[in-house]
Write a protein that holds these residues in place. Sequence first.
Motif, mmCIF file in Angstrom:
data_model
loop_
_atom_site.group_PDB
_atom_site.id
_atom_site.type_symbol
_atom_site.label_atom_id
_atom_site.label_comp_id
_atom_site.label_asym_id
_atom_site.label_seq_id
_atom_site.Cartn_x
_atom_site.Cartn_y
_atom_site.Cartn_z
ATOM 1 N N ASN B 189 12.911 -12.016 -14.416
ATOM 2 C CA ASN B 189 13.041 -11.800 -12.966
ATOM 3 C C ASN B 189 12.225 -10.611 -12.467
ATOM 4 O O ASN B 189 11.641 -10.665 -11.385
ATOM 5 N N PHE B 190 12.171 -9.548 -13.267
ATOM 6 C CA PHE B 190 11.347 -8.393 -12.854
ATOM 7 C C PHE B 190 9.874 -8.809 -12.791
ATOM 8 O O PHE B 190 9.135 -8.386 -11.891
ATOM 9 N N LYS B 191 9.474 -9.652 -13.736
ATOM 10 C CA LYS B 191 8.069 -10.097 -13.727
ATOM 11 C C LYS B 191 7.776 -10.952 -12.486
ATOM 12 O O LYS B 191 6.705 -10.854 -11.901
ATOM 13 N N GLN B 192 8.750 -11.762 -12.123
ATOM 14 C CA GLN B 192 8.579 -12.571 -10.906
ATOM 15 C C GLN B 192 8.477 -11.652 -9.685
ATOM 16 O O GLN B 192 7.700 -11.916 -8.774
ATOM 17 N N ALA B 193 9.276 -10.588 -9.698
ATOM 18 C CA ALA B 193 9.225 -9.634 -8.572
ATOM 19 C C ALA B 193 7.832 -9.035 -8.451
ATOM 20 O O ALA B 193 7.299 -8.876 -7.346
ATOM 21 N N ILE B 194 7.224 -8.734 -9.603
ATOM 22 C CA ILE B 194 5.863 -8.164 -9.583
ATOM 23 C C ILE B 194 4.860 -9.213 -9.096
ATOM 24 O O ILE B 194 3.970 -8.921 -8.298
ATOM 25 N N THR B 195 5.042 -10.450 -9.558
ATOM 26 C CA THR B 195 4.122 -11.524 -9.151
ATOM 27 C C THR B 195 4.121 -11.705 -7.640
ATOM 28 O O THR B 195 3.077 -11.826 -7.012
ATOM 29 N N TYR B 196 5.299 -11.765 -7.068
ATOM 30 C CA TYR B 196 5.384 -12.080 -5.636
ATOM 31 C C TYR B 196 5.428 -10.841 -4.742
ATOM 32 O O TYR B 196 5.312 -10.964 -3.525
ATOM 33 N N GLY B 197 5.610 -9.695 -5.329
ATOM 34 C CA GLY B 197 5.768 -8.484 -4.523
ATOM 35 C C GLY B 197 4.444 -7.923 -4.024
ATOM 36 O O GLY B 197 3.369 -8.414 -4.385
ATOM 37 N N PRO B 198 4.531 -6.890 -3.217
ATOM 38 C CA PRO B 198 3.312 -6.247 -2.736
ATOM 39 C C PRO B 198 2.582 -5.561 -3.891
ATOM 40 O O PRO B 198 3.204 -5.271 -4.923
ATOM 41 N N ALA B 199 1.301 -5.330 -3.690
ATOM 42 C CA ALA B 199 0.537 -4.640 -4.731
ATOM 43 C C ALA B 199 1.201 -3.292 -5.008
ATOM 44 O O ALA B 199 1.673 -2.621 -4.086
ATOM 45 N N ARG B 200 1.250 -2.925 -6.243
ATOM 46 C CA ARG B 200 1.786 -1.631 -6.669
ATOM 47 C C ARG B 200 3.269 -1.447 -6.303
ATOM 48 O O ARG B 200 3.701 -0.401 -5.854
ATOM 49 N N TYR B 201 4.019 -2.496 -6.523
ATOM 50 C CA TYR B 201 5.465 -2.502 -6.283
ATOM 51 C C TYR B 201 6.120 -1.775 -7.475
ATOM 52 O O TYR B 201 6.108 -2.272 -8.595
ATOM 53 N N ALA B 202 6.675 -0.621 -7.220
ATOM 54 C CA ALA B 202 7.096 0.264 -8.316
ATOM 55 C C ALA B 202 8.389 -0.179 -9.025
ATOM 56 O O ALA B 202 8.446 -0.228 -10.254
ATOM 57 N N ASP B 203 9.428 -0.497 -8.242
ATOM 58 C CA ASP B 203 10.774 -0.673 -8.813
ATOM 59 C C ASP B 203 10.877 -1.656 -9.985
ATOM 60 O O ASP B 203 11.551 -1.341 -10.982
ATOM 61 N N PRO B 204 10.259 -2.831 -9.903
ATOM 62 C CA PRO B 204 10.422 -3.756 -11.043
ATOM 63 C C PRO B 204 9.883 -3.187 -12.350
ATOM 64 O O PRO B 204 10.381 -3.548 -13.422
ATOM 65 N N HIS B 205 8.923 -2.291 -12.273
ATOM 66 C CA HIS B 205 8.399 -1.681 -13.504
ATOM 67 C C HIS B 205 9.464 -0.794 -14.151
ATOM 68 O O HIS B 205 9.558 -0.721 -15.375
ATOM 69 N N PHE B 206 10.248 -0.149 -13.324
ATOM 70 C CA PHE B 206 11.359 0.648 -13.861
ATOM 71 C C PHE B 206 12.364 -0.276 -14.564
ATOM 72 O O PHE B 206 12.841 0.003 -15.671
ATOM 73 N N GLY B 207 12.656 -1.407 -13.896
ATOM 74 C CA GLY B 207 13.568 -2.389 -14.490
ATOM 75 C C GLY B 207 13.039 -2.894 -15.819
ATOM 76 O O GLY B 207 13.781 -2.977 -16.809
#
Lengths: 284, 388
Positions: B189-207
């Motif tokens: 799910n965090f990877k999906q958040a990065i895929t669909y999120g804005p460029a340089r979306y920080a939070d999922p990387h923490f997850g």
Amino acid sequence: MNISCPNRNSCFSIVCLLLFSVCIRFGVSAQETELILISAGTFTMGSDSRAADERPMHKVYLDAYYIGKYEVTNAEYYEFWKLQESNSTDMVPQHTPENFSHLPHIGDWPTRAEQFPNYPVVGVSWHDAAAYAAWKGMRLPTEAEWEKAARGYTNRIWPWGGAMEPHANTAAMDDGYENRLAPVGSFPKGKSYYGAMDMAGNVWEWTADWYSDVYYWYSSQAAAKRPKQNPTGPTAGSWRVIRGGSWIDAITRCSTTFRFYLYPNLKTSFVGFRLAKTAEKASK
Amino acid sequence: MRNWLKIVILLWLCLPLFGNAEQKPGDHSRYVQHVERGFVLMFEGNNQEAISEFEAALTIESQHAEILHYLGMAYAQEEFLNKAIESYERSITLMPDNIEVLYSLGVAYFNLDKWADAVAPLQQVVELSPEHARGYEVLGKSLVKLRRYAEAVPVLKEALVLKPQAAGTYYELGTAYLNLKEYATAIENFKQAITYGPARYADPHFGLGTAYLRLGDREKSRAEMQLFQQYQKEYAEYERLTRLTRNEPNNLEAWTGLAAMLMTQKKYGQAIQVFQKCIELDPNNAHFHHGLSRAFMNLNYPKHAVEAARKAIQLNPGEAILYNTLGSVYAMQGNSQNAIAAFQKAVELDGEQPYYHLNLSRLYEGMGNQRLAQEHYRVYEYLLSKQK
């Protein structure tokens, strides 16, 4: 009862004079609503590069339908209003436009119908618009019908094309109608691919659909297998969709895909409507 | 005399009618006037004045659920969340099943960190309107905040069924799974958040960093945490610049930094507004007109992009990149002749830039001139290798 007419010519003259005075008073009111036939077929709805609720671009199939060439005018609405006034009972809701005495270019109803017969009727709720349409034996366009009539087959950003031109009455100061409404059809260069006028600017137009920000996504899901057929929007909601932008809006809000919403019982100076009608299928 | 008497009696009888006719519609007319102004101001983004207008309208006619909702929205925009909640609650009293007001109320509570209070109205939203993606989304987020992870999962999943590419929802779902110790699903799910999120979306990387750490993969965890820190810094910088431009509207340096950041983040719509502000402050700076042109180009407004690029060239005719941008826009418009002329000018001013040759090569190829296309492509490759 027989009515005797001593002089046929004078009778004819009187009738002509009466008709003439009615025409003069209410401009185009005596004319039938001018409709444009939009042929059946698939078109592209939505946009991948604009607001989130316009995404994604997807194919939608619509049966043939008619759409009003112009927004419904004061003169046209006046006929409906007048009829209700004469049939006034407590049981029947009265569809009277809101008064805008603080806006000199619009003013009070029904004076404004006489002074500005060719202006789009504003100050009407969604319910007023739907009632008028039913009275005319028509209906409000669905969001899909509205969008197809505005953008055509070529995915135009604005009804006239892809360039940001002053071909619509918007909040911009270079369109000749600063801070006011324009008579319908004042921007011939702004007509859509199908010839519909004022689909950008002048007044927002009520559509039949409820608003949902994920509606286009839903449509696109259905379209993945085959284009969605004659979609009619979500089944419930609080807001009705309005389209096209208005005289108080920046041109970016007047694009063919921009979606907005308003409570259906609100009557504002920037929302009007146009009519639509399903075209009868040709018999085989 | 008798006639006078009749007239006086008639006038006296009509007085109440005149009274009603003048007072009531007059008040309503003022109400309409305030509402109209409120809408115009709200659409212009002037929420503070919109609030005054809606308040004034409601002083005259208080029982309008819709206007109370708009008033609440204007308050919420200005971050007066308690006032917003007050308006929404008054609106709900008048129209208890109004889905959108209930949703607004839930969001306001959520933004006030009153997550427990947000749950009830949001649950009502999804019950009344089972296709209300935003309702499920904020309800799910509230449940995550309340650490009711098991309850949050189905709600967030439903939100994703209704609105599948919502990065924020994927992030929340990832967080819920992380806390339920379902690390593999959390990572997904965090990877999906990065895929669909804005460029340089920080939070999922923490997850992701946390999930990898719990799975014992320290290397991956460290890499994700580094990305998180980097993107968070950028975000902090964005916040700083935004605040600075708000507090010091004539701070050109802050506007310039913000414009550059928005372009990097591909937020072209916002970038246009910021470049326009830069131009307002420094009208003869070619750099700003150039930036404006590039933002317009990315949003597919070629006519405006050409205008801005020409203005930039007029201000600084010796800079190659300006011609390259102009050529790119002409190419977008299908105006090959003008595009070639612009690219050639760019090459003339700076022959060492490989991409100008690549642009020419592509253009010639499109026009069927293979010889020139290959010639420029060879130059491009040569210059590129030289740079490397």
